[in-house]
Motif scaffolding. Structure first.
Motif, PDB file in Angstrom:
ATOM      1  N   UNK A 228     -16.245  26.397 -18.948  1.00  0.00           N
ATOM      2  CA  UNK A 228     -15.745  27.079 -20.138  1.00  0.00           C
ATOM      3  C   UNK A 228     -16.535  26.643 -21.366  1.00  0.00           C
ATOM      4  N   UNK A 229     -16.777  25.347 -21.483  1.00  0.00           N
ATOM      5  CA  UNK A 229     -17.534  24.845 -22.631  1.00  0.00           C
ATOM      6  C   UNK A 229     -18.989  25.303 -22.575  1.00  0.00           C
ATOM      7  N   UNK A 230     -19.539  25.428 -21.364  1.00  0.00           N
ATOM      8  CA  UNK A 230     -20.891  25.990 -21.231  1.00  0.00           C
ATOM      9  C   UNK A 230     -20.937  27.394 -21.831  1.00  0.00           C
TER      10      UNK A 230
ATOM     11  N   UNK B 117      -7.486  22.006 -34.689  1.00  0.00           N
ATOM     12  CA  UNK B 117      -8.383  22.623 -33.716  1.00  0.00           C
ATOM     13  C   UNK B 117      -9.272  23.670 -34.371  1.00  0.00           C
ATOM     14  N   UNK B 118      -8.709  24.445 -35.281  1.00  0.00           N
ATOM     15  CA  UNK B 118      -9.537  25.413 -36.011  1.00  0.00           C
ATOM     16  C   UNK B 118     -10.629  24.706 -36.791  1.00  0.00           C
ATOM     17  N   UNK B 119     -10.292  23.610 -37.431  1.00  0.00           N
ATOM     18  CA  UNK B 119     -11.297  22.847 -38.180  1.00  0.00           C
ATOM     19  C   UNK B 119     -12.385  22.322 -37.248  1.00  0.00           C
TER      20      UNK B 119
ATOM     21  N   UNK C 110     -17.596  17.152 -26.883  1.00  0.00           N
ATOM     22  CA  UNK C 110     -16.819  15.987 -26.460  1.00  0.00           C
ATOM     23  C   UNK C 110     -15.440  15.986 -27.110  1.00  0.00           C
ATOM     24  N   UNK C 111     -15.375  16.406 -28.362  1.00  0.00           N
ATOM     25  CA  UNK C 111     -14.098  16.436 -29.064  1.00  0.00           C
ATOM     26  C   UNK C 111     -13.159  17.479 -28.456  1.00  0.00           C
ATOM     27  N   UNK C 112     -13.679  18.652 -28.142  1.00  0.00           N
ATOM     28  CA  UNK C 112     -12.857  19.703 -27.533  1.00  0.00           C
ATOM     29  C   UNK C 112     -12.400  19.268 -26.137  1.00  0.00           C
ATOM     30  N   UNK C 113     -13.283  18.623 -25.391  1.00  0.00           N
ATOM     31  CA  UNK C 113     -12.902  18.144 -24.058  1.00  0.00           C
ATOM     32  C   UNK C 113     -11.789  17.108 -24.166  1.00  0.00           C
ATOM     33  N   UNK C 114     -11.876  16.228 -25.155  1.00  0.00           N
ATOM     34  CA  UNK C 114     -10.822  15.233 -25.348  1.00  0.00           C
ATOM     35  C   UNK C 114      -9.491  15.915 -25.643  1.00  0.00           C
ATOM     36  N   UNK C 115      -9.533  16.931 -26.468  1.00  0.00           N
ATOM     37  CA  UNK C 115      -8.321  17.687 -26.789  1.00  0.00           C
ATOM     38  C   UNK C 115      -7.748  18.355 -25.536  1.00  0.00           C
ATOM     39  N   UNK C 116      -8.604  18.953 -24.711  1.00  0.00           N
ATOM     40  CA  UNK C 116      -8.157  19.617 -23.488  1.00  0.00           C
ATOM     41  C   UNK C 116      -7.514  18.624 -22.523  1.00  0.00           C
TER      42      UNK C 116
ATOM     43  N   UNK D  52       2.423  14.993 -29.124  1.00  0.00           N
ATOM     44  CA  UNK D  52       1.715  13.972 -28.336  1.00  0.00           C
ATOM     45  C   UNK D  52       0.248  14.326 -28.103  1.00  0.00           C
ATOM     46  N   UNK D  53      -0.131  15.575 -28.355  1.00  0.00           N
ATOM     47  CA  UNK D  53      -1.501  16.011 -28.075  1.00  0.00           C
ATOM     48  C   UNK D  53      -2.447  15.456 -29.139  1.00  0.00           C
ATOM     49  N   UNK D  54      -3.551  14.909 -28.690  1.00  0.00           N
ATOM     50  CA  UNK D  54      -4.538  14.367 -29.620  1.00  0.00           C
ATOM     51  C   UNK D  54      -5.635  15.399 -29.871  1.00  0.00           C
ATOM     52  N   UNK D  55      -5.867  15.689 -31.150  1.00  0.00           N
ATOM     53  CA  UNK D  55      -6.969  16.550 -31.573  1.00  0.00           C
ATOM     54  C   UNK D  55      -7.878  15.716 -32.465  1.00  0.00           C
TER      55      UNK D  55
END
Length: 242
Positions: free
Chosen positions: A229-231, A139-141, A97-103, A82-85
């Motif tokens: 964390x992203x900072x 996520x690695x990509x 923004x993409x990593x935040x969406x995944x989180x 169900x997790x969106x990456x």
């Protein structure tokens, strides 16, 4: 001659055999197990109880799933689907923004299935499951497209997941307690606010904070920690993400 080593104890490392039994399939067993866990929690999960829900004996389940540990591996991988990456095609400037969406997606999944937080890292080789393998690859990509070296991308993902799971475990436990109490989150907050004012008066800063909407408090806390964390990860890439 040395003794043959025992097989790795994981559903993903065991050779599967196809069985023609349309009335009871592994997919159906896993789906029902997820429903049971969502409704009653991990303590309620047993092969006998699950068989009863499916109208079958535990012996029938063992034809598809060797034991409870394998079942847990399967249900964890199921909900990870169900997790969106997001795709890693936004370039280095879009990584944050993409990593935040995944989180946020991972957090939402755990809150929908609060039992999952209690078994992550405790059962078998869950990282070999097809959904988790696919999500890890994506996520690695995503992190490598941002400019992280392959080894650091893996470490950055671990830090991100540790943050999300760590924060969301507390949320999931709190929401499970609410569900058991029969109260809404707002009702519980109002009761706690009244009790806190009686037990520890004269703390205006805390009292002002407690007047906020409890759901918004949880959201703000999660976003604040995620942004910090992203900072920190951003400093590894440079100010422009290069």
């Amino acid at each position: 001659m040395s003794a043959e080593k025992p097989p790795i104890p994981s559903v993903w490392a065991r050779r599967r055999q196809r069985r023609d039994q349309p009335a009871l399939s592994q997919d159906r067993i896993v789906s029902e197990a997820v429903r049971l866990l969502d409704e009653e929690g991990m303590d309620a999960l047993s092969m006998r109880g699950l068989g009863a829900r499916l109208g079958a004996g535990a012996t029938s389940l063992y034809r598809h799933v060797a034991n409870k540990d394998e079942l847990i591996e399967l249900v964890v991988d199921e909900v990870y689907g169900e997790v969106r990456v997001p795709d890693a095609d936004g370039g280095p400037d879009a990584w944050r923004a993409a990593v935040a969406e995944c989180a946020h997606s991972l957090r939402s999944m755990i809150l929908r299935h609060p039992w999952v937080a209690s078994v992550l890292g405790q059962v078998g080789l869950i990282e070999l499951g097809p959904n988790l393998t696919r999500q890890s690859e994506r996520m690695l990509a995503l992190f490598q497209a941002a400019g992280f070296a392959p080894d650091e991308a893996d470490q950055a993902i671990s830090a991100l997941i540790a943050y999300v799971v760590g924060m969301t475990v507390n949320e999931a436990a709190y929401l499970s307690m609410l569900a058991r109490s029969g109260r809404t989150e707002q009702e519980m907050a109002e009761e706690l606010r009244a009790a806190a004012q009686q037990a520890a008066p004269g703390h205006p800063l805390l009292e002002a904070w407690r007047n906020d909407d409890p759901r918004q408090i949880r959201e703000r806390k999660f976003v604040y920690g995620l942004d910090r964390l992203l900072d920190g990860l951003q400093t590894r890439l440079g100010p422009a993400g290069t």
